[in-house]
Design an enzyme around this catalytic site. Structure first.
Site, PDB file in Angstrom:
ATOM      1  N   HIS A  11     -32.206  29.619 -58.551  1.00 24.39           N
ATOM      2  CA  HIS A  11     -31.369  30.683 -57.988  1.00 24.39           C
ATOM      3  C   HIS A  11     -29.895  30.291 -57.908  1.00 24.39           C
ATOM      4  O   HIS A  11     -29.136  30.913 -57.180  1.00 24.39           O
ATOM      5  CB  HIS A  11     -31.886  31.078 -56.599  1.00 24.39           C
ATOM      6  CG  HIS A  11     -33.279  31.628 -56.629  1.00 24.39           C
ATOM      7  ND1 HIS A  11     -33.578  32.868 -57.139  1.00 24.39           N
ATOM      8  CD2 HIS A  11     -34.455  31.066 -56.259  1.00 24.39           C
ATOM      9  CE1 HIS A  11     -34.888  33.069 -57.061  1.00 24.39           C
ATOM     10  NE2 HIS A  11     -35.437  31.985 -56.533  1.00 24.39           N
ATOM     11  N   TRP A  16     -11.709   6.510 -32.920  1.00 27.07           N
ATOM     12  CA  TRP A  16     -11.990   7.566 -33.901  1.00 27.07           C
ATOM     13  C   TRP A  16     -11.022   8.677 -33.527  1.00 27.07           C
ATOM     14  O   TRP A  16     -11.156   9.290 -32.468  1.00 27.07           O
ATOM     15  CB  TRP A  16     -13.442   8.026 -33.782  1.00 27.07           C
ATOM     16  CG  TRP A  16     -13.854   8.995 -34.847  1.00 27.07           C
ATOM     17  CD1 TRP A  16     -14.280   8.696 -36.106  1.00 27.07           C
ATOM     18  CD2 TRP A  16     -13.886  10.425 -34.729  1.00 27.07           C
ATOM     19  NE1 TRP A  16     -14.571   9.850 -36.778  1.00 27.07           N
ATOM     20  CE2 TRP A  16     -14.347  10.931 -35.973  1.00 27.07           C
ATOM     21  CE3 TRP A  16     -13.583  11.332 -33.730  1.00 27.07           C
ATOM     22  CZ2 TRP A  16     -14.504  12.284 -36.230  1.00 27.07           C
ATOM     23  CZ3 TRP A  16     -13.739  12.684 -33.976  1.00 27.07           C
ATOM     24  CH2 TRP A  16     -14.199  13.146 -35.221  1.00 27.07           C
ATOM     25  N   CYS A  47     -15.105   6.517 -30.479  1.00 25.65           N
ATOM     26  CA  CYS A  47     -14.292   5.510 -29.809  1.00 25.65           C
ATOM     27  C   CYS A  47     -15.202   4.561 -29.026  1.00 25.65           C
ATOM     28  O   CYS A  47     -16.158   4.986 -28.388  1.00 25.65           O
ATOM     29  CB  CYS A  47     -13.262   6.074 -28.851  1.00 25.65           C
ATOM     30  SG  CYS A  47     -12.082   7.156 -29.629  1.00 25.65           S
ATOM     31  N   ARG A  50     -18.496   2.941 -33.522  1.00 29.69           N
ATOM     32  CA  ARG A  50     -18.136   4.175 -32.813  1.00 29.69           C
ATOM     33  C   ARG A  50     -16.821   4.781 -33.293  1.00 29.69           C
ATOM     34  O   ARG A  50     -16.425   5.853 -32.850  1.00 29.69           O
ATOM     35  CB  ARG A  50     -18.039   3.895 -31.308  1.00 29.69           C
ATOM     36  CG  ARG A  50     -19.311   3.338 -30.707  1.00 29.69           C
ATOM     37  CD  ARG A  50     -19.139   3.126 -29.225  1.00 29.69           C
ATOM     38  NE  ARG A  50     -18.943   4.373 -28.552  1.00 29.69           N
ATOM     39  CZ  ARG A  50     -19.910   5.168 -28.109  1.00 29.69           C
ATOM     40  NH1 ARG A  50     -21.161   4.807 -28.274  1.00 29.69           N
ATOM     41  NH2 ARG A  50     -19.642   6.294 -27.513  1.00 29.69           N
ATOM     42  N   ASN A  69     -12.176   7.200 -24.091  1.00 30.75           N
ATOM     43  CA  ASN A  69     -13.037   7.764 -25.133  1.00 30.75           C
ATOM     44  C   ASN A  69     -13.324   9.202 -24.725  1.00 30.75           C
ATOM     45  O   ASN A  69     -13.939   9.428 -23.687  1.00 30.75           O
ATOM     46  CB  ASN A  69     -14.342   6.952 -25.214  1.00 30.75           C
ATOM     47  CG  ASN A  69     -15.406   7.631 -26.051  1.00 30.75           C
ATOM     48  OD1 ASN A  69     -15.087   8.448 -26.922  1.00 30.75           O
ATOM     49  ND2 ASN A  69     -16.658   7.303 -25.807  1.00 30.75           N
ATOM     50  N   GLY A  70     -12.845  10.156 -25.509  1.00 31.88           N
ATOM     51  CA  GLY A  70     -13.074  11.558 -25.166  1.00 31.88           C
ATOM     52  C   GLY A  70     -11.867  12.400 -25.531  1.00 31.88           C
ATOM     53  O   GLY A  70     -11.028  11.982 -26.329  1.00 31.88           O
ATOM     54  N   LYS A 124     -27.410  11.014 -47.228  1.00 34.50           N
ATOM     55  CA  LYS A 124     -27.239   9.558 -47.267  1.00 34.50           C
ATOM     56  C   LYS A 124     -26.282   9.175 -48.381  1.00 34.50           C
ATOM     57  O   LYS A 124     -25.398   8.347 -48.205  1.00 34.50           O
ATOM     58  CB  LYS A 124     -28.613   8.935 -47.529  1.00 34.50           C
ATOM     59  CG  LYS A 124     -29.170   7.866 -46.711  1.00 34.50           C
ATOM     60  CD  LYS A 124     -29.310   7.910 -45.255  1.00 34.50           C
ATOM     61  CE  LYS A 124     -28.411   8.728 -44.436  1.00 34.50           C
ATOM     62  NZ  LYS A 124     -28.926   9.134 -43.152  1.00 34.50           N
ATOM     63  N   GLU A 161     -31.927  14.965 -46.658  1.00 36.10           N
ATOM     64  CA  GLU A 161     -31.559  13.674 -46.072  1.00 36.10           C
ATOM     65  C   GLU A 161     -31.089  12.701 -47.164  1.00 36.10           C
ATOM     66  O   GLU A 161     -30.118  11.964 -46.975  1.00 36.10           O
ATOM     67  CB  GLU A 161     -32.766  13.119 -45.286  1.00 36.10           C
ATOM     68  CG  GLU A 161     -32.608  11.728 -44.715  1.00 36.10           C
ATOM     69  CD  GLU A 161     -31.484  11.583 -43.692  1.00 36.10           C
ATOM     70  OE1 GLU A 161     -30.897  12.585 -43.265  1.00 36.10           O
ATOM     71  OE2 GLU A 161     -31.194  10.423 -43.338  1.00 36.10           O
ATOM     72  N   LYS A 215     -20.557   6.573 -35.525  1.00 31.45           N
ATOM     73  CA  LYS A 215     -22.001   6.583 -35.275  1.00 31.45           C
ATOM     74  C   LYS A 215     -22.389   7.612 -34.213  1.00 31.45           C
ATOM     75  O   LYS A 215     -23.406   8.271 -34.314  1.00 31.45           O
ATOM     76  CB  LYS A 215     -22.423   5.179 -34.833  1.00 31.45           C
ATOM     77  CG  LYS A 215     -23.898   5.010 -34.620  1.00 31.45           C
ATOM     78  CD  LYS A 215     -24.626   4.998 -35.933  1.00 31.45           C
ATOM     79  CE  LYS A 215     -26.133   4.896 -35.758  1.00 31.45           C
ATOM     80  NZ  LYS A 215     -26.817   5.342 -36.991  1.00 31.45           N
ATOM     81  N   GLU A 262     -22.573  10.427 -47.628  1.00 31.08           N
ATOM     82  CA  GLU A 262     -21.814   9.820 -46.521  1.00 31.08           C
ATOM     83  C   GLU A 262     -21.405   8.382 -46.794  1.00 31.08           C
ATOM     84  O   GLU A 262     -20.388   7.936 -46.280  1.00 31.08           O
ATOM     85  CB  GLU A 262     -22.543   9.955 -45.180  1.00 31.08           C
ATOM     86  CG  GLU A 262     -23.722   9.060 -44.964  1.00 31.08           C
ATOM     87  CD  GLU A 262     -24.369   9.256 -43.597  1.00 31.08           C
ATOM     88  OE1 GLU A 262     -23.672   9.384 -42.598  1.00 31.08           O
ATOM     89  OE2 GLU A 262     -25.613   9.259 -43.549  1.00 31.08           O
TER      90      GLU A 262
END
Ligand code: M6R
Length: 617
Positions: free
Chosen positions: A513, A75, A2, A27, A101-102, A494, A490, A612, A497
Site C-alpha cells: 500500500h 540535555w 539532565c 541522561r 534538571n527540568g 533501534k 522496534e 535515556k 536511533e
C-alpha cells in the site's frame, strides 16, 4: 533529562562528582559542568560537550580541592548547548549556585521582573532565572536559604530537581523535587551526603538513600539528620530511608565495548530474573503479587489501555496481541503524549497499564495521572525500582532487568514482553480463555527462552557480516506480521536511533500500500517470517520484494527451507510458541543495528540528541 550529582562531607568532592557525572551521562550529554567549594571560594568549570571535555578543562584550569561541590550533565531545553548555558549557574552576587534538571515554564515572566529589579543574565536558561529568584527572595524577605528556595518554588510553574548551595552558609545543600527524580545518599552518622538523579554516583559509598517525593524540599547539613518539608504547606515529612540493592558491577561495562552490547548479552539472565519466583512451570502456576491482589479488577475490565513511549510503546503493542489472543480482553495501545492531550474516554472500569523502563518518562507519567483522576485502575510495568511511575501507579510489577545504561533499549524491551506475557497467561488461565494444554506449553516454553536467546547470541559474527554488507545503505525497511509487527517497528527504531540511517517498520502486508515504491536494488529489507505467523502470506511479500530486486534479510524459524531459497540472508531463530517469538526475533535486529552503528563510528551508547530518561513533555 539532565543528570545532577553532588557531595558534601569529609571526602574530596571532585572524584565523586566527575565519576558520578560519567555514570549519569546517559541522561544528557550536550554539556557538563561543576562547582567545587574549597572553604573560601566557589570554583566553577563548565563546557559544551561531554564529561571528558569537562575533565580536560578542569585539569588545565582549576584546582580540585574541596569537600563540597556539585555537577551537571545537560540535555538542552532552554538555550543552545554552549559553555554559557551549561550548568551550574551562579546568582547575580555569585553567592548562590544551582544545578537543575527540568523546565521552569514561567521563566520569561519572572526574568522580566528580575531585570526590572536590576538583575542581569549571562545565559539563556530558565535555571539562571530560578537561582536569581531565590536570591531576590532571600534578600527581600531576609530568610535563610531553605525558606527562600521554598518561597521561590511556590512561584514557579514547571518541573525540577534542584540542588542549591550558598557560599555564605557553606555547610548545607538545599534539594527539591517536582517531576524530575532525585536521590539523597546518606553517609554513616550523617557525616556525609550525596545527591544524584539516580543512586549510581554514590553506590560505592552508601546503600542508604532517600528518594524525595514531588513537592518536597530537603535541607542537608553535615552532622545533622536530613530534614524534609512539603514545599506547599511547610509541613515536616519523615525521611523514608531505603536500603539500595544496586551494586557497582551492574553499572560498569564488564569488558564489553559498549553498554548496549553488554545489555544485549545480559538478556538471557535478565529474562530469567523477570520470571524468577513468578513462573513455576512444573506446578503450572504464575505468581505475581501485583496481579494476584487485583485480579478481579483486571478480569472485569471493559478494556485495557496500555500507555508508553518509544520501545516501551512497542512492548505494549506486543502485549496487545498477547492479551487479546490469550486472555480475550480488548486492548488499546496509546502513546503517552497523545493519550494525555486528546481528551480520551476513560471510565472506572478501565485498566491502564503504563510501561516504562526508567519509570520517569514525563509523557507516560502525565498520562497515568490523568487516567487516575478519571478513576481508572493503573498498573505499572517499570524497571527502575522506586521510580516516579512505580510510585504513582495503583499496583505494578518490576521487570528486574537490572540497570540499562545504553540509550537504546534492549533488555528493557525483552523483559517488558516477558512480564506482559506472564500477565496475559495468568489472566487467560483465570478466565479460561486458553486451553490447559496451551497454558502449560506456554509456561514450559517460556522457561526455555533464556537458553534460546543464549543460542541466538552465538550467531553474532554472522550478523556482523550482514551488517558489513549493508552499513552504507541510506534506507532500511523492516517488515513483520502479528506478534512480530511491533518487533519490526522496534528493529527500525533501534537502527535509526544509533546509526542515524533512516528506517521504517511496517506490517508486512501494508508494504503493497505504499512502501513498495521505495524498493530497488539498494534497499535492504529485514523481514520477520517465523513459521506460524501468517507464514505463507509473508513468503508472498518476500517474493514481491525479490521481484523488485530488494535485498532480503529474513529472520526465519530454524530449518526453514522456503525462504532460504529466496532471501539474500537468512537468520534462524529456535522454534517456540508463536506468542513468544518476539523474545527471539528481536535479538538479531538489536545486534544488526549495533554492528552497523559501530562500523559507522557512531556513539552507540549516547546517540546524538537523545537521552535515556525523557523527563520533559
Ligand atoms: O524509560 P521509558 O521506557 O519510559 O522510555 C521510553 C522511551 O524514551 C525509550 O524507550 C526510547 O524510545 C529508547 N531510547 C528506545 O531505544
Amino acid at each position: 533529562m539532565c543528570g545532577i550529582t553532588g557531595y558534601i562531607g569529609y571526602r574530596k568532592a571532585y572524584p565523586i562528582i566527575i565519576n558520578g557525572l560519567k555514570r549519569l551521562e546517559y541522561r544528557g550529554y550536550d554539556s557538563a559542568g561543576l562547582i567545587l567549594y574549597d572553604g573560601k571560594d566557589i570554583k566553577m568549570a563548565k563546557t559544551k560537550g561531554k564529561v571528558s571535555n569537562l575533565e580536560e578543562k578542569i585539569t588545565n584550569n582549576i584546582t580540585t580541592t574541596g569537600n563540597i561541590g556539585f555537577g551537571h550533565t545537560r540535555w538542552a531545553t532552554h538555550g543552545i548547548p554552549n559553555d554559557i548555558n551549561s550548568h551550574p549557574h551562579f546568582s547575580e552576587s555569585e553567592n548562590l549556585a544551582i544545578i537543575h534538571n527540568g523546565i521552569i515554564e514561567n521563566y520569561d515572566t519572572i526574568k522580566k521582573e528580575l531585570i526590572n529589579r536590576g538583575y542581569t543574565f549571562k545565559s539563556d536558561t530558565d535555571t539562571e532565572v530560578l537561582v536569581n529568584l531565590i536570591e531576590e527572595v532571600k534578600k527581600q524577605k531576609g530568610v535563610k536559604l531553605g525558606k527562600a528556595v521554598q518561597i521561590a518554588l511556590n512561584e514557579v510553574v514547571g518541573a525540577y530537581a534542584i540542588v542549591v548551595f550558598d557560599k555564605t552558609k557553606p555547610n548545607e545543600f538545599v534539594v527539591a523535587k517536582l517531576g524530575s527524580p532525585i536521590a539523597i545518599g546518606i553517609g554513616e552518622d550523617n557525616t556525609e551526603f550525596f545527591v544524584a538523579s539516580d543512586a549510581s554516583p554514590f553506590i560505592e559509598y552508601t546503600k542508604n538513600a532517600v528518594y524525595l517525593e514531588d513537592e518536597e524540599l530537603a535541607i542537608i547539613k553535615v552532622g545533622k539528620s536530613i530534614k524534609i518539608r512539603k514545599i506547599k504547606d511547610d509541613s515536616l515529612v519523615d525521611a523514608n530511608i531505603l536500603e539500595l540493592k544496586l551494586n557497582l558491577e551492574q553499572i560498569e561495562k564488564g569488558g564489553y565495548d559498549h553498554f548496549m552490547l553488554k545489555e544485549i548479552y545480559e538478556q538471557p539472565k535478565a529474562i530469567t530474573d523477570t520470571f524468577r519466583g513468578r513462573l513455576l512451570a512444573n506446578k503450572g502456576i504464575i505468581r505475581m503479587a501485583g496481579i494476584d491482589d487485583n485480579i478481579q479488577r483486571l478480569l472485569n475490565a471493559n478494556r485495557i489501555i496500555i500507555v508508553g513511549c518509544g520501545t516501551s510503546w512497542h512492548a505494549g503493542l506486543v502485549a496487545e496481541y498477547l492479551f487479546e489472543d490469550i486472555a480475550r480482553i480488548p486492548v488499546e495501545v496509546e502513546y503517552g503524549s497523545e493519550f494525555r492531550y486528546r481528551n480520551p474516554i476513560i471510565t472506572e472500569n478501565d485498566v491502564v497499564i503504563a510501561i516504562s523502563q526508567s519509570g520517569e518518562t514525563a509523557d507516560t507519567l502525565a498520562a497515568i495521572k490523568m487516567a487516575k483522576e478519571k478513576g481508572a485502575f493503573v498498573f505499572g510495568v517499570c524497571n527502575v525500582v522506586g521510580s516516579s511511575i512505580a510510585r504513582e501507579t495503583d499496583a505494578g510489577a518490576y521487570t528486574h532487568a537490572g540497570p540499562e545504561i545504553g540509550v537504546a533499549s534492549t533488555k528493557a524491551f525483552t523483559t517488558q514482553i516477558t512480564l506482559l506475557t506472564l500477565i496475559a497467561l495468568k489472566l487467560g488461565e483465570a478466565k479460561g480463555t486458553l486451553s490447559k494444554a496451551t497454558y502449560h506449553t506456554y509456561l514450559q516454553e517460556m522457561e526455555l527462552i533464556p537458553n534460546k536467546v543464549e543460542t541466538l547470541l552465538t550467531i553474532n559474527d554472522k550478523i556482523k557480516y550482514i551488517a558489513s554488507i549493508y552499513k552504507d545503505a541510506t534506507n532500511f525497511l523492516y517488515l513483520g506480521r502479528g506478534f512480530n509487527f511491533p518487533v519490526a517497528l522496534e528493529g527500525a527504531l533501534k537502527l535509526k536511533e544509533i546509526s542515524y540511517i533512516h528506517a521504517e517498520g511496517y506490517p508486512a502486508a501494508e508494504m503493497k500500500h505504499g512502501p513498495i515504491a521505495l524498493i530497488d536494488e539498494n534497499m535492504p529489507i529485514v523481514v520477520i517470517a517465523t513459521k506460524k505467523g501468517h507464514y505463507e502470506k509473508v513468503v508472498s511479500n518476500i517474493q514481491e520484494i525479490k521481484s523488485r530486486d530488494g535485498k532480503i534479510i529474513a529472520v526465519v524459524t530454524e530449518g526453514d527451507t522456503t525462504v532460504k531459497e529466496i532471501a539474500d540472508h537468512v537468520i534462524e531463530i529456535p522454534e517456540t510458541e508463536e506468542g513468544l517469538t518476539p523474545l527471539l526475533t528481536t535479538i538479531p535486529l538489536q545486534l544488526l543495528s549495533y554492528h552497523i552503528a559501530v562500523m559507522l563510528n557512531k556513539n552507540v551508547d549516547q546517540p546524538r540528541n537523545l537521552a535515556k530518561s525523557v523527563t520533559v513533555e
